[in-house]
Scaffold this motif. Structure first.
Motif, PDB file in Angstrom:
ATOM      1  N   MET A   1       0.847  -1.205   0.000  1.00 54.36           N
ATOM      2  CA  MET A   1       0.000   0.000   0.000  1.00 54.36           C
ATOM      3  C   MET A   1       0.880   1.252   0.000  1.00 54.36           C
ATOM      4  O   MET A   1       1.665   1.468   0.915  1.00 54.36           O
ATOM      5  CB  MET A   1      -0.879  -0.015   1.265  1.00 54.36           C
ATOM      6  CG  MET A   1      -2.082   0.902   1.194  1.00 54.36           C
ATOM      7  SD  MET A   1      -3.204   0.494   2.573  1.00 54.36           S
ATOM      8  CE  MET A   1      -4.344   1.877   2.469  1.00 54.36           C
ATOM      9  N   GLU A   2       0.784   2.042  -1.057  1.00 54.46           N
ATOM     10  CA  GLU A   2       1.620   3.236  -1.173  1.00 54.46           C
ATOM     11  C   GLU A   2       0.914   4.473  -0.641  1.00 54.46           C
ATOM     12  O   GLU A   2      -0.306   4.559  -0.666  1.00 54.46           O
ATOM     13  CB  GLU A   2       1.966   3.498  -2.640  1.00 54.46           C
ATOM     14  CG  GLU A   2       3.231   2.778  -3.093  1.00 54.46           C
ATOM     15  CD  GLU A   2       3.526   3.083  -4.546  1.00 54.46           C
ATOM     16  OE1 GLU A   2       3.436   4.257  -4.935  1.00 54.46           O
ATOM     17  OE2 GLU A   2       3.814   2.130  -5.297  1.00 54.46           O
ATOM     18  N   ILE A   3       1.689   5.439  -0.137  1.00 56.13           N
ATOM     19  CA  ILE A   3       1.128   6.722   0.273  1.00 56.13           C
ATOM     20  C   ILE A   3       1.521   7.765  -0.765  1.00 56.13           C
ATOM     21  O   ILE A   3       2.705   7.956  -1.036  1.00 56.13           O
ATOM     22  CB  ILE A   3       1.657   7.178   1.649  1.00 56.13           C
ATOM     23  CG1 ILE A   3       1.432   6.089   2.702  1.00 56.13           C
ATOM     24  CG2 ILE A   3       0.983   8.465   2.075  1.00 56.13           C
ATOM     25  CD1 ILE A   3       1.942   6.472   4.081  1.00 56.13           C
ATOM     26  N   THR A   4       0.515   8.401  -1.383  1.00 55.35           N
ATOM     27  CA  THR A   4       0.800   9.518  -2.277  1.00 55.35           C
ATOM     28  C   THR A   4       0.613  10.806  -1.473  1.00 55.35           C
ATOM     29  O   THR A   4      -0.477  11.086  -0.978  1.00 55.35           O
ATOM     30  CB  THR A   4      -0.164   9.520  -3.481  1.00 55.35           C
ATOM     31  OG1 THR A   4      -0.138   8.234  -4.092  1.00 55.35           O
ATOM     32  CG2 THR A   4       0.234  10.585  -4.487  1.00 55.35           C
ATOM     33  N   ILE A   5       1.696  11.552  -1.292  1.00 54.57           N
ATOM     34  CA  ILE A   5       1.637  12.770  -0.487  1.00 54.57           C
ATOM     35  C   ILE A   5       1.098  13.922  -1.346  1.00 54.57           C
ATOM     36  O   ILE A   5       1.733  14.337  -2.307  1.00 54.57           O
ATOM     37  CB  ILE A   5       3.026  13.146   0.064  1.00 54.57           C
ATOM     38  CG1 ILE A   5       3.606  12.000   0.901  1.00 54.57           C
ATOM     39  CG2 ILE A   5       2.942  14.437   0.897  1.00 54.57           C
ATOM     40  CD1 ILE A   5       2.896  11.736   2.196  1.00 54.57           C
TER      41      ILE A   5
ATOM     42  N   ASP B   1     -11.277   4.121   4.457  1.00 53.28           N
ATOM     43  CA  ASP B   1     -11.136   5.194   3.474  1.00 53.28           C
ATOM     44  C   ASP B   1      -9.696   5.285   2.952  1.00 53.28           C
ATOM     45  O   ASP B   1      -9.394   6.140   2.136  1.00 53.28           O
ATOM     46  CB  ASP B   1     -11.552   6.528   4.131  1.00 53.28           C
ATOM     47  CG  ASP B   1     -11.975   7.569   3.109  1.00 53.28           C
ATOM     48  OD1 ASP B   1     -12.608   7.183   2.106  1.00 53.28           O
ATOM     49  OD2 ASP B   1     -11.658   8.753   3.295  1.00 53.28           O
ATOM     50  N   LYS B   2      -8.818   4.360   3.439  1.00 50.13           N
ATOM     51  CA  LYS B   2      -7.390   4.383   3.096  1.00 50.13           C
ATOM     52  C   LYS B   2      -6.803   5.774   3.310  1.00 50.13           C
ATOM     53  O   LYS B   2      -6.089   6.310   2.461  1.00 50.13           O
ATOM     54  CB  LYS B   2      -7.159   3.915   1.662  1.00 50.13           C
ATOM     55  CG  LYS B   2      -7.541   2.448   1.432  1.00 50.13           C
ATOM     56  CD  LYS B   2      -7.201   2.023   0.019  1.00 50.13           C
ATOM     57  CE  LYS B   2      -7.576   0.564  -0.237  1.00 50.13           C
ATOM     58  NZ  LYS B   2      -9.025   0.308  -0.055  1.00 50.13           N
ATOM     59  N   ASP B   3      -7.141   6.376   4.448  1.00 52.70           N
ATOM     60  CA  ASP B   3      -6.722   7.740   4.767  1.00 52.70           C
ATOM     61  C   ASP B   3      -5.612   7.680   5.814  1.00 52.70           C
ATOM     62  O   ASP B   3      -5.858   7.512   7.008  1.00 52.70           O
ATOM     63  CB  ASP B   3      -7.936   8.530   5.297  1.00 52.70           C
ATOM     64  CG  ASP B   3      -7.611   9.987   5.523  1.00 52.70           C
ATOM     65  OD1 ASP B   3      -6.470  10.300   5.938  1.00 52.70           O
ATOM     66  OD2 ASP B   3      -8.496  10.824   5.301  1.00 52.70           O
ATOM     67  N   TRP B   4      -4.366   7.816   5.336  1.00 59.24           N
ATOM     68  CA  TRP B   4      -3.218   7.611   6.207  1.00 59.24           C
ATOM     69  C   TRP B   4      -3.114   8.637   7.323  1.00 59.24           C
ATOM     70  O   TRP B   4      -2.628   8.325   8.413  1.00 59.24           O
ATOM     71  CB  TRP B   4      -1.929   7.567   5.382  1.00 59.24           C
ATOM     72  CG  TRP B   4      -1.771   6.240   4.721  1.00 59.24           C
ATOM     73  CD1 TRP B   4      -2.121   5.909   3.441  1.00 59.24           C
ATOM     74  CD2 TRP B   4      -1.272   5.043   5.319  1.00 59.24           C
ATOM     75  NE1 TRP B   4      -1.862   4.585   3.209  1.00 59.24           N
ATOM     76  CE2 TRP B   4      -1.335   4.025   4.335  1.00 59.24           C
ATOM     77  CE3 TRP B   4      -0.775   4.728   6.587  1.00 59.24           C
ATOM     78  CZ2 TRP B   4      -0.922   2.718   4.600  1.00 59.24           C
ATOM     79  CZ3 TRP B   4      -0.364   3.423   6.843  1.00 59.24           C
ATOM     80  CH2 TRP B   4      -0.441   2.441   5.854  1.00 59.24           C
ATOM     81  N   ALA B   5      -3.545   9.872   7.045  1.00 58.84           N
ATOM     82  CA  ALA B   5      -3.495  10.900   8.088  1.00 58.84           C
ATOM     83  C   ALA B   5      -4.347  10.458   9.275  1.00 58.84           C
ATOM     84  O   ALA B   5      -3.931  10.565  10.431  1.00 58.84           O
ATOM     85  CB  ALA B   5      -3.985  12.244   7.543  1.00 58.84           C
ATOM     86  N   LEU B   6      -5.546   9.966   8.997  1.00 60.43           N
ATOM     87  CA  LEU B   6      -6.443   9.518  10.069  1.00 60.43           C
ATOM     88  C   LEU B   6      -5.896   8.284  10.775  1.00 60.43           C
ATOM     89  O   LEU B   6      -5.965   8.180  12.000  1.00 60.43           O
ATOM     90  CB  LEU B   6      -7.833   9.204   9.507  1.00 60.43           C
ATOM     91  CG  LEU B   6      -8.757  10.403   9.271  1.00 60.43           C
ATOM     92  CD1 LEU B   6     -10.052   9.947   8.627  1.00 60.43           C
ATOM     93  CD2 LEU B   6      -9.060  11.106  10.595  1.00 60.43           C
ATOM     94  N   ILE B   7      -5.361   7.336  10.016  1.00 61.86           N
ATOM     95  CA  ILE B   7      -4.867   6.084  10.601  1.00 61.86           C
ATOM     96  C   ILE B   7      -3.748   6.352  11.609  1.00 61.86           C
ATOM     97  O   ILE B   7      -3.830   5.957  12.770  1.00 61.86           O
ATOM     98  CB  ILE B   7      -4.349   5.131   9.488  1.00 61.86           C
ATOM     99  CG1 ILE B   7      -5.520   4.644   8.620  1.00 61.86           C
ATOM    100  CG2 ILE B   7      -3.581   3.950  10.100  1.00 61.86           C
ATOM    101  CD1 ILE B   7      -5.093   3.873   7.375  1.00 61.86           C
ATOM    102  N   ILE B   8      -2.711   7.061  11.156  1.00 61.58           N
ATOM    103  CA  ILE B   8      -1.536   7.280  11.999  1.00 61.58           C
ATOM    104  C   ILE B   8      -1.875   8.157  13.213  1.00 61.58           C
ATOM    105  O   ILE B   8      -1.524   7.846  14.350  1.00 61.58           O
ATOM    106  CB  ILE B   8      -0.392   7.910  11.169  1.00 61.58           C
ATOM    107  CG1 ILE B   8       0.040   6.910  10.081  1.00 61.58           C
ATOM    108  CG2 ILE B   8       0.789   8.291  12.064  1.00 61.58           C
ATOM    109  CD1 ILE B   8       0.970   7.496   9.037  1.00 61.58           C
ATOM    110  N   ALA B   9      -2.607   9.273  12.950  1.00 60.43           N
ATOM    111  CA  ALA B   9      -2.949  10.195  14.034  1.00 60.43           C
ATOM    112  C   ALA B   9      -3.735   9.483  15.132  1.00 60.43           C
ATOM    113  O   ALA B   9      -3.446   9.636  16.323  1.00 60.43           O
ATOM    114  CB  ALA B   9      -3.748  11.373  13.490  1.00 60.43           C
TER     115      ALA B   9
END
Lengths: 88, 88
Positions: B1-5, B61-69
Protein backbone atom coordinates in the motif's frame (compact mmCIF):
# COMPACT_ATOMS: atom_id res chain seq x y z
CA UNK A 1 -22.46 20.70 -3.07
CA UNK A 2 -24.10 17.30 -2.73
CA UNK A 3 -23.39 14.64 -0.11
CA UNK A 4 -23.25 11.06 -1.39
CA UNK A 5 -23.86 8.77 1.59
CA UNK A 6 -21.62 5.69 1.41
CA UNK A 7 -21.12 2.96 4.06
CA UNK A 8 -17.60 4.30 4.71
CA UNK A 9 -19.00 7.81 5.22
CA UNK A 10 -21.51 6.38 7.71
CA UNK A 11 -18.59 5.01 9.78
CA UNK A 12 -17.11 8.50 9.64
CA UNK A 13 -20.35 10.08 10.84
CA UNK A 14 -20.54 7.47 13.64
CA UNK A 15 -16.95 8.24 14.66
CA UNK A 16 -17.67 11.96 14.54
CA UNK A 17 -20.81 11.50 16.63
CA UNK A 18 -18.97 9.55 19.36
CA UNK A 19 -15.98 11.93 19.43
CA UNK A 20 -18.37 14.87 19.62
CA UNK A 21 -20.51 13.26 22.33
CA UNK A 22 -17.31 12.55 24.32
CA UNK A 23 -16.93 16.27 25.05
CA UNK A 24 -20.41 16.44 26.65
CA UNK A 25 -19.61 14.57 29.93
CA UNK A 26 -16.59 16.86 30.37
CA UNK A 27 -18.69 19.96 29.73
CA UNK A 28 -21.33 18.67 32.19
CA UNK A 29 -18.70 17.93 34.85
CA UNK A 30 -16.98 21.31 34.44
CA UNK A 31 -20.30 23.20 34.60
CA UNK A 32 -21.53 21.18 37.59
CA UNK A 33 -18.38 21.28 39.73
CA UNK A 34 -16.89 24.57 38.49
CA UNK A 35 -13.55 22.80 39.08
CA UNK A 36 -11.19 22.64 36.12
CA UNK A 37 -7.72 22.66 37.70
CA UNK A 38 -6.88 19.08 36.61
CA UNK A 39 -7.65 19.97 32.98
CA UNK A 40 -4.56 21.08 31.07
CA UNK A 41 -5.01 24.53 29.50
CA UNK A 42 -2.34 23.60 26.92
CA UNK A 43 -4.32 20.48 25.99
CA UNK A 44 -7.53 22.46 25.46
CA UNK A 45 -5.86 25.17 23.35
CA UNK A 46 -3.92 22.68 21.22
CA UNK A 47 -7.03 20.52 20.84
CA UNK A 48 -9.05 23.49 19.59
CA UNK A 49 -6.23 24.43 17.22
CA UNK A 50 -5.98 20.82 16.02
CA UNK A 51 -9.69 20.25 15.40
CA UNK A 52 -9.77 23.56 13.51
CA UNK A 53 -7.01 22.14 11.28
CA UNK A 54 -9.04 18.91 10.87
CA UNK A 55 -11.98 21.10 9.85
CA UNK A 56 -9.81 22.78 7.18
CA UNK A 57 -8.63 19.33 6.03
CA UNK A 58 -12.26 18.22 5.79
CA UNK A 59 -13.12 21.27 3.67
CA UNK A 60 -10.14 20.72 1.33
CA UNK A 61 -10.91 17.00 1.07
CA UNK A 62 -14.67 17.67 0.77
CA UNK A 63 -15.11 15.23 3.66
CA UNK A 64 -18.47 16.00 5.28
CA UNK A 65 -17.96 13.68 8.24
CA UNK A 66 -14.86 15.67 9.25
CA UNK A 67 -16.44 19.06 8.55
CA UNK A 68 -19.61 18.56 10.62
CA UNK A 69 -17.95 16.65 13.47
CA UNK A 70 -15.18 19.20 13.97
CA UNK A 71 -17.51 22.22 13.95
CA UNK A 72 -19.42 20.71 16.89
CA UNK A 73 -16.24 19.69 18.75
CA UNK A 74 -14.90 23.25 18.39
CA UNK A 75 -18.10 24.67 19.94
CA UNK A 76 -18.25 22.28 22.93
CA UNK A 77 -14.53 22.46 23.81
CA UNK A 78 -14.70 26.21 23.28
CA UNK A 79 -17.27 26.41 26.10
CA UNK A 80 -15.06 24.17 28.30
CA UNK A 81 -12.16 26.56 27.59
CA UNK A 82 -14.37 29.40 28.83
CA UNK A 83 -14.97 27.50 32.09
CA UNK A 84 -11.24 26.71 32.40
CA UNK A 85 -10.38 30.40 32.06
CA UNK A 86 -13.15 31.50 34.45
CA UNK A 87 -12.59 28.84 37.15
CA UNK A 88 -8.91 27.93 37.03
CA UNK B 1 0.00 0.00 0.00
CA UNK B 2 1.62 3.24 -1.17
CA UNK B 3 1.13 6.72 0.27
CA UNK B 4 0.80 9.52 -2.28
CA UNK B 5 1.64 12.77 -0.49
CA UNK B 6 -0.68 15.58 -1.65
CA UNK B 7 -0.96 19.12 -0.23
CA UNK B 8 -4.36 18.20 1.23
CA UNK B 9 -2.87 15.14 2.92
CA UNK B 10 -0.16 17.37 4.41
CA UNK B 11 -2.90 19.49 6.05
CA UNK B 12 -4.32 16.25 7.42
CA UNK B 13 -0.95 15.18 8.82
CA UNK B 14 -0.54 18.67 10.37
CA UNK B 15 -4.01 18.43 11.95
CA UNK B 16 -3.23 14.95 13.20
CA UNK B 17 0.07 16.11 14.66
CA UNK B 18 -1.53 19.01 16.58
CA UNK B 19 -4.45 16.90 17.85
CA UNK B 20 -2.00 14.22 18.94
CA UNK B 21 0.37 16.72 20.58
CA UNK B 22 -2.63 18.20 22.44
CA UNK B 23 -2.87 15.09 24.60
CA UNK B 24 0.75 15.47 25.78
CA UNK B 25 0.25 18.49 28.14
CA UNK B 26 -2.68 16.62 29.72
CA UNK B 27 -0.59 13.48 30.15
CA UNK B 28 2.24 15.57 31.65
CA UNK B 29 -0.15 17.33 34.05
CA UNK B 30 -1.82 14.10 35.16
CA UNK B 31 1.54 12.37 35.73
CA UNK B 32 3.01 15.36 37.57
CA UNK B 33 0.07 16.16 39.86
CA UNK B 34 -1.45 12.68 40.15
CA UNK B 35 -4.76 14.61 40.31
CA UNK B 36 -7.40 13.63 37.77
CA UNK B 37 -10.71 14.30 39.55
CA UNK B 38 -11.71 17.18 37.23
CA UNK B 39 -11.27 14.94 34.18
CA UNK B 40 -14.51 13.24 33.16
CA UNK B 41 -14.15 9.44 33.01
CA UNK B 42 -17.07 9.35 30.56
CA UNK B 43 -15.23 11.82 28.30
CA UNK B 44 -12.06 9.73 28.27
CA UNK B 45 -13.87 6.45 27.57
CA UNK B 46 -16.07 7.95 24.83
CA UNK B 47 -13.04 9.73 23.32
CA UNK B 48 -11.08 6.46 23.15
CA UNK B 49 -14.12 4.73 21.61
CA UNK B 50 -14.54 7.60 19.14
CA UNK B 51 -10.92 7.79 17.99
CA UNK B 52 -10.96 4.01 17.54
CA UNK B 53 -13.94 4.51 15.20
CA UNK B 54 -12.01 7.29 13.38
CA UNK B 55 -9.14 4.81 13.01
CA UNK B 56 -11.53 2.27 11.44
CA UNK B 57 -12.86 5.02 9.16
CA UNK B 58 -9.30 5.87 8.15
CA UNK B 59 -8.59 2.22 7.30
CA UNK B 60 -11.79 1.88 5.24
CA UNK B 61 -11.14 5.19 3.47
CA UNK B 62 -7.39 4.38 3.10
CA UNK B 63 -6.72 7.74 4.77
CA UNK B 64 -3.22 7.61 6.21
CA UNK B 65 -3.50 10.90 8.09
CA UNK B 66 -6.44 9.52 10.07
CA UNK B 67 -4.87 6.08 10.60
CA UNK B 68 -1.54 7.28 12.00
CA UNK B 69 -2.95 10.19 14.03
CA UNK B 70 -5.60 8.10 15.74
CA UNK B 71 -3.24 5.26 16.68
CA UNK B 72 -1.08 7.75 18.60
CA UNK B 73 -4.09 9.49 20.22
CA UNK B 74 -5.38 6.09 21.40
CA UNK B 75 -2.04 5.32 23.07
CA UNK B 76 -1.65 8.69 24.87
CA UNK B 77 -5.24 8.96 26.09
CA UNK B 78 -5.06 5.28 27.05
CA UNK B 79 -2.24 6.14 29.47
CA UNK B 80 -4.26 9.11 30.83
CA UNK B 81 -7.17 6.69 31.38
CA UNK B 82 -4.80 4.52 33.42
CA UNK B 83 -3.93 7.52 35.62
CA UNK B 84 -7.61 8.44 35.94
CA UNK B 85 -8.43 4.93 37.15
CA UNK B 86 -5.43 4.79 39.50
CA UNK B 87 -5.78 8.29 40.99
CA UNK B 88 -9.47 9.18 40.90
Amino acid sequence: MEITITPVLLVGFFAGAITTISAIPQLYKSIKTKETKDLSLGMIILLLFGVTAWFVYGVLDKDWALIIANIIVIIVWGIILGYKLKYK
